[in-house]
Design a protein around this motif. Structure first.
Motif, short mmCIF file in Angstrom:
data_model
loop_
_atom_site.label_atom_id
_atom_site.label_comp_id
_atom_site.label_asym_id
_atom_site.label_seq_id
_atom_site.Cartn_x
_atom_site.Cartn_y
_atom_site.Cartn_z
N ASP A 181 54.13 -33.90 -115.76
CA ASP A 181 53.65 -35.00 -116.61
C ASP A 181 54.84 -35.89 -116.99
OD1 ASP A 181 51.08 -35.66 -118.51
OD2 ASP A 181 52.94 -36.18 -119.51
N ALA A 215 55.28 -37.42 -119.72
CA ALA A 215 55.65 -37.07 -121.10
C ALA A 215 56.51 -38.14 -121.77
CB ALA A 215 56.34 -35.71 -121.14
N ARG A 272 48.01 -37.48 -128.07
CA ARG A 272 48.83 -36.89 -127.00
C ARG A 272 47.94 -36.19 -125.98
NH1 ARG A 272 52.85 -37.93 -124.16
NH2 ARG A 272 53.56 -38.89 -126.09
N LEU A 325 45.38 -26.79 -119.05
CA LEU A 325 45.49 -25.80 -120.12
C LEU A 325 46.58 -26.13 -121.13
CD1 LEU A 325 45.12 -22.50 -118.04
CD2 LEU A 325 43.34 -23.89 -119.10
N ASN A 364 49.44 -30.67 -124.31
CA ASN A 364 50.09 -30.87 -125.61
C ASN A 364 51.56 -30.55 -125.46
OD1 ASN A 364 50.55 -27.93 -126.03
ND2 ASN A 364 48.31 -27.90 -126.05
N PHE A 365 52.36 -30.91 -126.47
CA PHE A 365 53.80 -30.66 -126.39
C PHE A 365 54.18 -29.26 -126.85
CE2 PHE A 365 55.58 -35.30 -126.40
CZ PHE A 365 55.19 -35.41 -125.07
N THR A 366 53.19 -28.45 -127.26
CA THR A 366 53.49 -27.06 -127.57
C THR A 366 53.68 -26.30 -126.28
OG1 THR A 366 52.02 -27.26 -129.46
CG2 THR A 366 52.74 -25.04 -128.88
N ASP A 367 52.85 -26.58 -125.31
CA ASP A 367 52.88 -25.81 -124.07
C ASP A 367 53.28 -26.63 -122.86
OD1 ASP A 367 52.26 -23.04 -124.55
OD2 ASP A 367 50.39 -23.77 -125.40
N TYR A 368 53.25 -27.95 -122.95
CA TYR A 368 53.93 -28.73 -121.92
C TYR A 368 55.33 -28.96 -122.45
CZ TYR A 368 55.26 -31.55 -118.12
OH TYR A 368 55.95 -31.98 -117.01
N ILE A 369 56.26 -28.21 -121.93
CA ILE A 369 57.59 -28.10 -122.51
C ILE A 369 58.54 -29.07 -121.80
CG2 ILE A 369 59.52 -26.48 -122.59
CD1 ILE A 369 57.50 -25.71 -124.56
#
Lengths: 272, 761, 192
Positions: free
Chosen positions: B184, B186, B270, B678, B681-686
């Motif tokens: 992504d 991002a 997001r 899945l 979000n920026f919690t799991d798309y690091i």
């Protein structure tokens, strides 16, 4: 509805009245995210930001008594290494200035870094209700499932009690070096009588206390051989899942690897 | 500066023209343009990754207090279509939804809160279709067709020499596979903007894209308006990286404004930004590489499979870039490359920094490593032997006059201290490793696609020099660069130049800010226009001073005699004189170089791209062999930029590219199961943080390019491309086996170590 | 729609839309909030379930505070709450009652940029600029607490602020630059 109690008594009263319909709001770092994601529905907020008593941090009866609203940032410099290290890995400074130890326990995430450190430090939790006053029990005993605890609907977390005299270590595997949700994390401590305690995160529905591994070491002593045994026991006792953060096999293996690594550190620093 | 110092603005670090407003928070981005007084709109998305939509029930939402309107495809009077290469996406789907980001309608509400609740009340009646979640599913026999023409979007090939025979005759042949992930962009600034009608009926849209004139065309076509009735203005834009090439909110904004005749704002969350936007192609590469026993490359057979997701986006061009870069900067006389782009029900995949070339760089660099292992030759020696030299041909056979490959690699090796590298660590479970990559990248759209940039340079009445470009600056620094070039031509300081940018009504079309093209394209266009304005000024000054124009120069806001500095004409006076005498002092120029479409049947082209950039990155890593965790200690990134017009900005591009490359190498991955993302979000798309940042040394090489302004090449994409293969090579050096999949997460590195252990037993 | 139909639509319906929108906005803003922003006391009616981020941007129109994720992961919305950096997106508006909030708009004093703002420009630490306000607020808080941080302390203090463009290198440079110039300023002030 939005309630903003001015002190502890008021907060307890409101909580008693609303029960499960009253959602406690402290740092908001989990709750507000949950609301934004549509994961959490809140009918009534009980905002604890004005309840000053909950923010107290003090030494008492051989324990460090951490008020439930103490923010992670304040724990980063505490004397318990595992707790300080765990607190320092929670989010960035902005989150650590908001997120509270009580909030972390209350959300009961299996990935709660601070909860795992506290478990491994033999911490106790003090709960308070208007009807029954306070009660204290081992922290490890209150977690019943992901997001679930045995805290009653009219109770709130008053404080956490961490006994002094234990050396401790913490290690976290995340997907990057900062502000990362743990893939696997572990903490271990050793007491004055060389008794060890081990906590592991992200490998079970709750932060996990590895009693069987502890018992093995506590009855056979801490050395290279028992450390290997303990790691093996941990691998057997965890029940990790496959998810988008990691596979179960890796988590299981790492639970053992981290146990070993932390116990070796405790062994090496023994008496030092 | 002494009065006789010649201003040398090109080649000098200058403060960015947009920085002051950004550090104070004053500069408005798309989401800052309107407050609560403006109605907000939100998009109804598909309930299922693959379905026939039967009906959308909007009554409940429409009746909610505070909901102003709900629009569906019936409200659209134009083509209802968009898409960059093929117009294959519907603005609001009329039948088939092919991924979760497909839009079905638009809700307009008084407040964001009402909007969110109303969107939840939309009920969609649909028939689910089989979800094609992977390329294998899509290519299976009797696979359910996602599009009427089936599940293959495009194929591309390269045929040079005779790869099959050459492989048979090779002394050593390795087969290597590499799998890259979906990535992504991002960018931090979520899609957000406003639109309204001007008094004269002009539909004016403030929203971030990468090519405002193309966005104007897409909005006009989709909504059935003449182009002249649409105006796109680009607000300050927080990153793009290819992620704003496909249209996002512009058509929705336009529709709501036309229907309601009042200003409208849209802001994605997001999650919506990640679910709706295209991504980087996950690519699977099967690489067969042959060599003589002493390490001369003989042939490559390359099979490329690319997950297109649900729609074409820029996929065909990405596939061509992958194919045309399949052997990178190496001399491979025989090539047989076949690429296929496959539809799935995942997010459409399209442009992202690196554009097919970065995936292939991982594949060819891994193949080279494996070949070195097979031949028992030092990989660096193998590279030295096979890297292209000046005047040699790349994959497409295009001959490149200035090839910096070897020079860049030697410099990278020197700066990382390759010959003195050591492997000690302070923990028994830590291993150190080093790697170096060599990559190349063709700049511009290339392949005969019409590609031009226009710029206008003029003197304003207040004496400022104005540069007008439609080129979008989403952070890379184009507007500062354009100002610097104009200032340089006219002997001015940067603060004597005003850059007017990115407004379809005011600025001439400059093409997209993509393909690492703007430095060369808009740079050249500005230089052409500015040098013509300079000629006019010199003409005026020549008439005034009596000197020949060639005996005059421009500096310190004056036309000055080269021989005798006492003969001079202040610029302000020259402008006034010029106006009186009918000089325009206002010039628009166009830079439109020619490239050549690939030859049918071979994919060869004598000039597939205008020019190429070469780069080399070196990495040092520490690997925890018990957990698989990787820590990048150092990156040296060497780029032959031809000429660094603003060295600080070039360094900034390189450092930023390195960190996006590090993210791709180690942690970033869009995880999709059955068409569901899945980790939206920026919690799991690091993405990497400041703590993940190694010591980065950006090294600038300046071997001038014959095409670029002052010899400059663009650097945007190559900055990313070199890092992942350098890190992967360093990991391989540390653990003694290759990791052939990105991201090289701790888990994957650990698995590679376990596989190696198992083989050893 | 024809031009004539549009005119009718405009006259009648635009007024109705305005009225509805105005009423709904008022219904949501039920909580009277008093706090201090950038040194000035403010009183504003908010939705008690909104975040400080929304209050600042939507109600006070202080749009220098950005928001890339609104889930506490990016740090773009960093503001100082009683001097400490927090993510405004995770603070519920009523929680700031009676407290002091400093935003990026409050850092420059008397038209003079804060040292960190100056050094971000000079060091080339700004590219797209979206993360910039949050980073500058975090860095200003660090220098307030620790005027001469090491590079590692800078990293630790800024670990909660994502940047996608710069590769962070020039950001670290900028904060270190600001720290030394800040010290010089103080030294000069002492002499005066």
């Amino acid at each position: 509805m939005y309630f903003q109690p001015k002190n502890l008594d008021e907060a307890l009263e409101i909580k008693a009245k609303l029960g499960a319909d009253g959602t406690l709001l402290a740092g908001g770092t989990d709750l507000v995210v949950g609301i934004r994601k549509g994961r959490t529905q809140v009918s009534n907020f009980i905002d604890l930001s004005k309840v000053a008593e909950l923010g107290e941090l003090q030494e008492q009866d051989g324990f460090l008594r951490i008020g439930a609203a103490t923010v992670h940032r304040r724990l980063e410099s505490c004397a318990h290494k595992a707790l300080a290290d765990a607190a320092a890995t929670v989010g960035g400074p902005q989150i650590r200035n908001l997120g509270t130890v009580g909030g972390q326990i209350g959300t009961a995430s299996p990935a709660g870094d601070v909860s795992v450190a506290l478990i491994a430090l033999n911490a106790e939790v003090e709960l308070l209700s208007a009807a029954r006053g306070s009660r204290r029990l081992p922290l490890a005993d209150i977690f019943t499932g992901p997001g679930k605890t045995s805290i009653a609907d009219d109770e709130l977390i008053r404080a956490v009690w961490v006994p002094h005299g234990r050396r401790s270590e913490f290690y976290k595997i995340g997907k990057r070096d900062a502000v990362a949700i743990s893939v696997v994390m572990a903490a271990a401590s050793i007491g004055p009588s060389n008794d060890v305690a081990i906590g592991i995160g992200c490998v079970a529905p709750t932060p996990l206390r590895c009693r069987r591994a502890e018992d093995h070491i506590n009855s056979h002593g801490l050395d290279g051989a028992t450390i290997n045994d303990a790691a093996q026991i941990v691998r057997e006792d965890v029940s990790p899942i496959d998810d988008h953060r990691a596979g179960a096999a890796y988590r299981r293996e790492m639970a053992g690897t981290l146990t070993k690594r932390l116990l070796w550190r405790l062994l090496h620093s023994k008496g030092g | 500066m002494s009065p006789h110092t010649k201003p040398k603005i090109v080649g000098e670090t200058q403060r960015r023209v947009d920085a002051p407003g950004k550090v104070t928070g004053d500069t408005p981005f798309g989401g800052d343009l309107a407050g609560p007084e403006v109605l907000c709109a939100g998009v109804i998305r598909s309930p299922h990754p693959h379905c026939e939509v039967k009906s959308v029930s909007v009554d409940a939402a429409r009746n909610r207090d505070g909901v102003i309107a709900v629009f569906t495809d019936e409200d659209i009077e134009g083509t209802n279509r968009h898409g960059l290469i093929r117009r294959d996406q519907e603005v609001f789907v009329t039948g088939r939804a092919r991924f979760l980001g497909d839009a079905l309608g638009l809700v307009v509400a008084a407040t964001p809160k009402v909007l969110a609740n109303a969107l939840e009340e939309i009920e969609i009646d649909y028939t689910p279709l089989p979800i094609i979640g992977t390329m294998d599913d899509a290519l299976a026999e009797n696979a359910f067709p996602i599009h009427p023409e089936g599940n293959v979007l495009a194929s591309q090939l390269i045929r040079t020499g005779d790869a099959d025979t050459a492989l048979k005759e090779s002394d050593a042949v390795i087969q290597s596979t590499f799998k890259t992930q979906c990535v992504d962009h991002a960018f931090l600034d979520r899609e957000a903007g406003i639109a309204y009608l001007e008094e004269d009926g002009m539909l004016t849209i403030h929203a971030a894209g990468q090519w405002i004139h193309e966005e104007r065309r897409l909005v006009a076509l989709a909504l059935g308006l003449p182009q002249e009735r649409v105006r796109i203005i680009q607000p300050a834009t927080g990153g793009a990286f290819g992620g704003r090439e496909d249209i996002s909110i512009q058509i929705y904004l336009g529709l709501a404004v036309l229907k309601l005749q009042r200003p409208i704002r849209i802001e994605y969350s997001r999650k919506e930004s990640m679910l709706a936007r295209h991504k980087r192609h996950p690519i699977r590469v099967h690489y067969t590489l042959g060599a003589t026993s002493d390490g001369q490359l003989t042939a490559a057979r390359v099979k490329i499979e690319s997950d297109e997701g649900a729609y074409a986006s820029t996929g065909p061009a990405v596939l061509r870039k992958a194919v045309s870069h399949c052997t990178g900067p190496y001399r491979v006389p025989n090539i047989a490359c076949d690429g296929v782009a496959v539809f799935t029900n995942n997010n459409p995949t399209g442009a992202m920094r690196g554009f097919g070339a970065c995936q292939l760089a991982l594949a060819y660099e891994t193949a080279i490593l494996e070949l070195a292992q097979r031949l028992e030759i030092d990989p660096v020696a193998l590279k030295r032997r096979n890297l292209l030299q000046d005047g040699e041909g790349v994959t497409t056979t295009q001959k490149i006059p200035v090839v910096g490959a070897l020079h860049c690699m030697e410099l990278a090796l020197e700066r990382i201290g390759w010959d003195k590298r050591h492997y000690e660590t302070n923990k028994p479970y830590l291993r150190r490793g080093y790697g170096v990559s060599s990559i190349c990248f063709g700049l511009g759209y290339g392949d005969g696609f019409p590609d031009a940039s226009r710029a206008r340079v003029r003197f304003a009445d207040d004496g400022m020099l104005e540069v007008l470009t439609a080129g979008v600056d989403f952070g890379q620094g184009l507007h500062t660069l354009a100002g610097q070039i104009a200032a340089n031509e006219l002997g001015l300081a940067l603060n004597q130049v005003r850059v007017i940018a990115s407004d379809t009504l005011l600025t001439p079309e400059s093409g997209s800010s993509s393909a690492t093209r703007q430095t060369v394209f808009t740079g050249n266009a500005v230089r052409l226009a500015a040098s013509e304005v300079k000629r006019q000024i010199l003409d005026i000054a020549a008439a005034y001073t009596g000197l020949h124009w060639d005996d005059l120069e421009l500096r310190n806001r004056m036309a000055i005699g080269k021989e005798d500095a006492k003969i001079c004409l202040p610029l302000g006076q020259a402008v006034r004189l010029g106006r009186e005498r009918g000089y325009s002092l206002d010039v628009e120029s166009c830079y439109q170089p020619r490239t050549v479409a690939p030859e049918a049947g071979t994919g060869k082209s004598p000039r597939a791209f205008l020019t190429y950039m070469f780069a080399s990155h070196a990495a040092e890593v520490l690997v925890d062999i018990e957990t698989g965790e990787v820590r990048v200690k150092r990156i040296v990134a060497v780029h032959d930029v031809g000429k660094a017009i603003n060295p600080q900005q070039v360094e900034g591009q390189i450092e930023g590219g390195v960190m996006q490359g590090l993210g791709m190498a180690l942690m970033e991955e869009v995880i999709t199961r059955d068409g569901q993302m899945l980790n939206a979000n920026f919690t799991d798309y690091i993405i990497p943080t400041i703590v993940d940042t190694p010591d980065i040394e950006a090294v600038i090489v300046e071997r001038e390019d014959p095409e670029g302004p002052y010899g400059a090449r663009g650097v945007g994409e190559p900055a990313l491309i070199g890092t992942p293969p350098a890190i992967l090579a360093a990991i391989s050096d540390a653990i003694g086996t290759v990791v052939n999949e990105t991201p090289a997460t701790a888990e994957r590195v650990w698995q590679a170590i376990q596989r190696k252990k198992a083989q050893a037993i | 729609m024809t031009r004539r139909q549009l005119d009718i639509f405009n006259r009648q319906d635009q007024a109705a839309i305005d009225k509805t929108a105005e009423r709904v906005r008022k219904t949501e803003a039920t909580w009277p909030l008093r706090f201090t922003v950038n040194g000035k006391p403010v009183e504003v009616a908010v939705d008690p379930e909104e975040s400080l981020y929304d209050t600042l941007r939507e109600r006070l129109r202080l749009t220098g505070t950005k928001g890339a994720c609104l889930e506490g992961e990016c740090g773009s919305c960093t503001v100082l709450l009683d001097g400490k950096p927090v993510t405004a997106c995770l603070v519920m508006a009523p929680q700031v009652a009676g407290r002091k909030v400093t935003t990026i708009e409050g850092l420059a004093a008397d038209d003079r940029l804060h040292a960190v703002q100056e050094s971000f420009i000079a060091a080339g630490a700004v590219q797209c600029g979206y993360c910039t306000p949050g980073l500058i607020v975090s860095a200003a808080a660090l220098l307030e607490e620790n005027p001469q941080p090491t590079a590692d302390q800078v990293r630790e203090a800024l670990e909660g602020n994502l940047c996608r463009c710069t590769g962070y290198t020039k950001i670290i440079d900028a904060v270190l630059d600001a720290s030394s110039s800040g010290t010089e300023d103080k030294a000069n002030a002492g002499v005066d």
